[in-house]
Design a protein around this motif. Structure first.
Motif, short mmCIF file in Angstrom:
data_model
loop_
_atom_site.label_atom_id
_atom_site.label_comp_id
_atom_site.label_asym_id
_atom_site.label_seq_id
_atom_site.Cartn_x
_atom_site.Cartn_y
_atom_site.Cartn_z
N LEU A 17 1.58 8.96 -1.68
CA LEU A 17 0.52 8.77 -0.69
C LEU A 17 -0.23 10.07 -0.45
N GLY A 18 0.50 11.18 -0.28
CA GLY A 18 -0.14 12.47 -0.04
C GLY A 18 -1.02 12.89 -1.20
N GLY A 19 -0.53 12.72 -2.43
CA GLY A 19 -1.34 13.06 -3.60
C GLY A 19 -2.62 12.25 -3.67
N ALA A 20 -2.52 10.96 -3.34
CA ALA A 20 -3.71 10.10 -3.35
C ALA A 20 -4.71 10.53 -2.27
N LEU A 21 -4.21 10.88 -1.09
CA LEU A 21 -5.09 11.32 -0.01
C LEU A 21 -5.79 12.64 -0.38
N MET A 22 -5.07 13.52 -1.06
CA MET A 22 -5.71 14.77 -1.49
C MET A 22 -6.84 14.50 -2.47
N GLY A 23 -6.64 13.52 -3.34
CA GLY A 23 -7.72 13.15 -4.25
C GLY A 23 -8.95 12.64 -3.51
N LEU A 24 -8.74 11.88 -2.43
CA LEU A 24 -9.85 11.33 -1.66
C LEU A 24 -10.56 12.40 -0.84
#
Length: 560
Positions: A17-24
């Protein structure tokens, strides 16, 4: 234990989840809220680990997985950019992702160690080590890669990041990491003790957010800017496949496009400087090489001089430069050439920060390397150069040249400003990063120009950007973008570039926050290892005493 348990940490959901949020949080999405919460799942996950050696091992595994997701989403364009040209693309993508994920694994392990040994609160240890990690990847000699640091995620919101003129983009990374750590602390306090426990962490978070934003808004309202030069920007839109397959056709297409785009300018617009993109004149070497003998690409020089005379403006254009080394040997450069009406060629700037493997193989002399398909691979490294002075209607100005991804290196912009530059010029060829079709456009087309916003705020200088296929634009000293062109369309415009007077704190003193964070991280690691050694020493003495006297002596308490 199977291979999955060795590699994948337990409770991997927060890491994904954190990695995906960083991408966004990064362009092209630029979702504002994510910059302030994207690291919270990762921090909460770290806080849930036991303060033991096994916990530290989990932290390293989790940091690697988080980094793998994060950097793959942000830098996937490395594969897209090169896959059309060479099978090396897979390795060009995989190698930096694995390296950066490994760095983040070290950061996570160091955070766990400092928390366990020194008992530092997470809102101290996390921003220190996160920022130190960014310092590390920005100072790796030939493979330095400060692309899209955490602070750069807010480049779309310049009114919030005016403090970059004090602390730079990396200082903003520290700020965001601190805000995320405080948000994580607030979440953990609420989960443990309910709403009543939110008072202190919430107050700290609000204070941390309010002070830099208040300073930024104040600068936004009070900073005085003034026009310094009238600049024409040309975006010829020559496709990359044409540039790669036929140099003559590429040059002809660039000349024709430039003639069409500038044909309406004479007699209508007063211009001090006209910008053409990186390697627009890349089909041949413009400089003469007497030892061959080679007279230089005279057609290109005649064309550039003709444009300067016709528009009565100075011209900056990207091309291939070279130094004659004698004995039929030369060193090539990715260069920017400057032409002046009535004088012709007056200056050549050679790119100093080269793209690893594409423009130069790291840590190897060029003669050891055969160029990979469709890439130079053997370019020389340019010298630090003073800003280029131009004659303007107001009397005069000076600009600093940044070729392509040199815009991600803040030391270059600071160098120019300290040496008298009034504004920045960024010429680039981003056609590598995608195609006209929407599905083939990578995020790099938006990530790359975002860096120029941060350079303008850090130095409080305006900037003009000419991209072969876009995005071309003007940035003012507050970070506001104007005259932004569409991607993969021929375009041109004339605009004022503005500047400010005086040097910012960041220009004067540099990356103080990053340097202090790196030093604090080193001291914390040293103190942690020293404490661990002392603990083991006390434990051994306790066992010796128990064995010789029969008494049981407890070893010193502490995490393993």
């Amino acid at each position: 234990m199977n291979w999955r348990a060795r590699i994948v940490p337990e409770r991997a959901g927060p890491l994904l989840l954190g990695g995906a949020l960083m991408g966004l949080a990064h362009p092209p999405f630029h979702l504002l809220v994510t910059s302030f919460v994207a690291l919270v799942p990762f921090i909460v996950w770290l806080e849930g680990l036991p303060a033991t050696a096994e916990g530290r091992k989990e932290a390293r595994k989790g940091g690697f997985l988080f980094g793998l997701v994060y950097y793959a989403l942000v830098l996937y364009w490395l594969l897209v950019a090169l896959v059309f040209y060479t099978w090396w693309a897979f390795f060009a993508f995989l190698a930096p992702i694995l390296i950066l994920a490994t760095f983040l694994s070290w950061v996570a392990g160091a955070i766990h160690l400092a928390r366990a040994r020194l008992r530092w609160p997470m809102y101290v240890v996390f921003p220190v080590f996160w920022t130190a990690g960014e310092v590390l990847r920005a100072h790796l000699l030939d493979v330095s890669f400060p692309w899209m640091q955490f602070g750069d995620t807010l480049s779309a919101y310049p009114i919030l990041v005016g403090a970059a003129d004090l602390v730079g983009s990396r200082g903003l990374s520290f700020w965001l990491a601190l805000a995320n750590a405080l948000a994580a602390s607030a979440f953990l306090a609420y989960r443990a003790r309910g709403w009543r426990a939110l008072g202190r962490p919430a107050a700290g978070l609000l204070l941390v957010l309010a002070v830099p934003v208040a300073y930024s808004v104040a600068r936004w309202r009070t900073l005085e800017v003034r026009p310094v030069a009238r600049v024409g920007v040309v975006q010829p839109n020559v496709p990359q496949h044409l540039r790669n397959t036929d140099g003559a056709a590429s040059a002809d297409s660039a000349f024709r496009s430039a003639a069409t785009l500038t044909s309406a300018w004479p007699g209508r617009e007063r211009m001090d400087l006209v910008l053409f993109p990186e390697t627009m004149l890349g089909a041949g070497i413009l400089d003469s090489l007497p030892s061959y003998p080679y007279p230089g690409w005279t057609e290109a020089r005649v064309w550039a001089e003709g444009v300067a005379e016709a528009l009565d403006a100075e011209v900056a254009v990207g091309g291939r430069g070279a130094d004659d080394l004698g004995d039929r040997e030369y060193e090539p450069f990715n260069s920017a050439f400057h032409f002046r009406p009535g004088e012709g060629f007056v200056n050549r700037y050679d790119k100093r920060f080269l793209v690893p493997f594409v423009e130069r193989v790291p840590f190897m002399p060029p003669e050891w390397f055969q160029a990979i398909p469709y890439a130079g691979g053997n370019f020389g490294v340019g010298e630090w150069q003073a800003p280029i002075k131009i004659v303007t209607e107001a009397g005069g100005a000076a600009y600093g040249t940044m070729i392509c991804y040199e815009s991600i290196f803040s030391p270059l912009a600071r160098h120019y400003r300290r040496n008298g530059a009034d504004f920045l010029v960024n010429i680039t060829n981003d056609s590598w990063f995608g195609r006209d079709a929407w599905w083939s456009r990578s995020s790099a087309l938006w990530q790359h120009p975002a860096h120029l916003v941060m350079r303008s705020i850090e130095t409080r200088m305006g900037a003009a950007r000419s991209g072969n296929t876009g995005i071309s634009k003007i940035v003012d000293p507050l970070g506001r973008v104007s005259h932004r062109t569409e991607l993969f369309e021929p375009a041109s415009f004339v605009a004022d570039v503005t500047t400010t007077d005086g040097l910012t704190v960041y220009v004067r003193f540099g990356d103080v926050v990053g340097t202090l964070a790196a030093l604090a991280a080193l001291l914390a690691l040293g103190a942690s290892f020293l404490r661990d050694r002392n603990r083991r020493g006390r434990g051994r003495r306790g066992r010796v005493q128990r064995g010789t006297s029969g008494e049981t002596v407890e070893p010193a308490s502490g995490s393993a």
